[in-house]
Design a protein around this motif. Structure first.
Motif, short mmCIF file in Angstrom:
data_model
loop_
_atom_site.label_atom_id
_atom_site.label_comp_id
_atom_site.label_asym_id
_atom_site.label_seq_id
_atom_site.Cartn_x
_atom_site.Cartn_y
_atom_site.Cartn_z
N GLN A 1 -6.66 1.20 4.62
CA GLN A 1 -5.40 1.64 3.82
C GLN A 1 -4.57 2.54 4.25
OE1 GLN A 1 -6.11 -0.04 0.78
NE2 GLN A 1 -7.50 -1.11 1.80
N VAL B 1 -3.25 5.85 4.32
CA VAL B 1 -3.24 7.24 3.38
C VAL B 1 -1.94 8.29 3.77
CG1 VAL B 1 -5.69 6.64 3.88
CG2 VAL B 1 -4.97 8.40 5.11
N GLY B 2 -1.17 7.64 4.08
CA GLY B 2 0.11 8.62 4.66
C GLY B 2 0.86 7.42 4.93
N GLN C 1 -5.25 13.60 -0.06
CA GLN C 1 -5.96 13.38 0.86
C GLN C 1 -5.26 15.02 2.04
OE1 GLN C 1 -7.70 11.10 2.84
NE2 GLN C 1 -8.13 11.50 0.93
N VAL D 1 1.81 11.93 1.63
CA VAL D 1 0.27 11.63 2.48
C VAL D 1 -0.15 11.03 0.66
CG1 VAL D 1 -1.76 13.39 3.26
CG2 VAL D 1 0.58 12.84 4.08
N ALA D 2 -1.41 10.89 0.80
CA ALA D 2 -2.01 9.83 -0.40
C ALA D 2 -2.72 11.84 -0.72
CB ALA D 2 -2.86 9.46 0.22
N ASP E 1 -6.50 5.10 6.71
CA ASP E 1 -8.17 5.50 7.25
C ASP E 1 -9.03 4.55 7.81
OD1 ASP E 1 -8.98 3.50 4.92
OD2 ASP E 1 -9.21 4.81 3.34
N LEU F 1 0.41 4.49 -2.81
CA LEU F 1 0.69 5.31 -2.79
C LEU F 1 1.82 6.72 -2.82
CD1 LEU F 1 -0.23 6.63 1.20
CD2 LEU F 1 1.74 8.32 0.03
N ILE G 1 -3.75 14.66 8.29
CA ILE G 1 -2.64 13.02 8.42
C ILE G 1 -1.26 13.25 8.36
CG2 ILE G 1 -2.16 11.26 6.49
CD1 ILE G 1 -4.78 11.33 5.41
N SER H 1 1.04 -1.35 -0.15
CA SER H 1 0.19 0.02 0.08
C SER H 1 1.34 1.18 0.03
CB SER H 1 -1.06 -0.18 1.14
OG SER H 1 -1.57 -1.20 1.11
#
Length: 154
Positions: free
Chosen positions: A55, A57-58, A83, A79-80, A51, A11, A88, A7
């Motif tokens: 998942q 997200v950062g 987002q 960071v995604a 999240d 990202l 985050i 993941s």
């Protein structure tokens, strides 16, 4: 942890593909992330933000850098896309700052592309201050950029 590496790579690859913010220019894999985590593992720290669906997200990490003194550590933050501005980065830095202190570091270095307005603003808003400027740095893609190094004293 190992379960997050794929993941994290996805990202980061989205950020690399978009371009303009990271010095990384080639796609990465979960294996690349695992290898980065293994370098100086006892002097490094990695944090992820998840999240509601668990998942990534950062993520942010600190690790020693050959161009820094032993009391300093280098930081990287991702960071995604879409987002940013949701807290985050703040949450990640709270955990990273504590980890840096726990590992015995006295300051954190962030080196950011000079054309990365979002990155410069992020670190500035956390209290980082400029301490070095490097001109004409060639990235792996051949692109030439300037870089700003910012320092956060612990």
């Amino acid at each position: 942890m190992a379960l997050d590496q794929g993941s994290m790579a996805r990202l980061l690859n989205a950020i690399i593909e978009k371009g303009g913010t990271t010095a990384l220019t080639r796609p990465v894999t979960g294996t690349d992330i695992a290898e980065w985590m293994a370098v100086d593992a006892d002097r490094s720290a990695w944090h992820v933000a998840l999240d509601e669906a668990e998942q990534v997200v950062g993520f942010q990490w600190i690790t020693p850098h050959e161009n820094l003194p032993p009391e300093a550590v280098d930081v990287a933050t991702f960071v995604a896309l879409g987002q940013s501005g949701l807290g985050i980065g703040s949450a990640l830095f709270d955990a990273t700052r504590k980890a840096a202190r726990d590992l015995g570091y006295r300051w954190i270095n962030a080196t950011i592309r000079a054309d990365n307005e979002g990155g410069l603003t992020y670190y500035q808003s956390r209290g980082f201050r400029d301490w070095a400027y490097d001109e004409g740095i060639r990235l792996d893609s051949g692109l030439i950029v300037d870089k700003v190094s910012k320092r956060f004293d612990l």
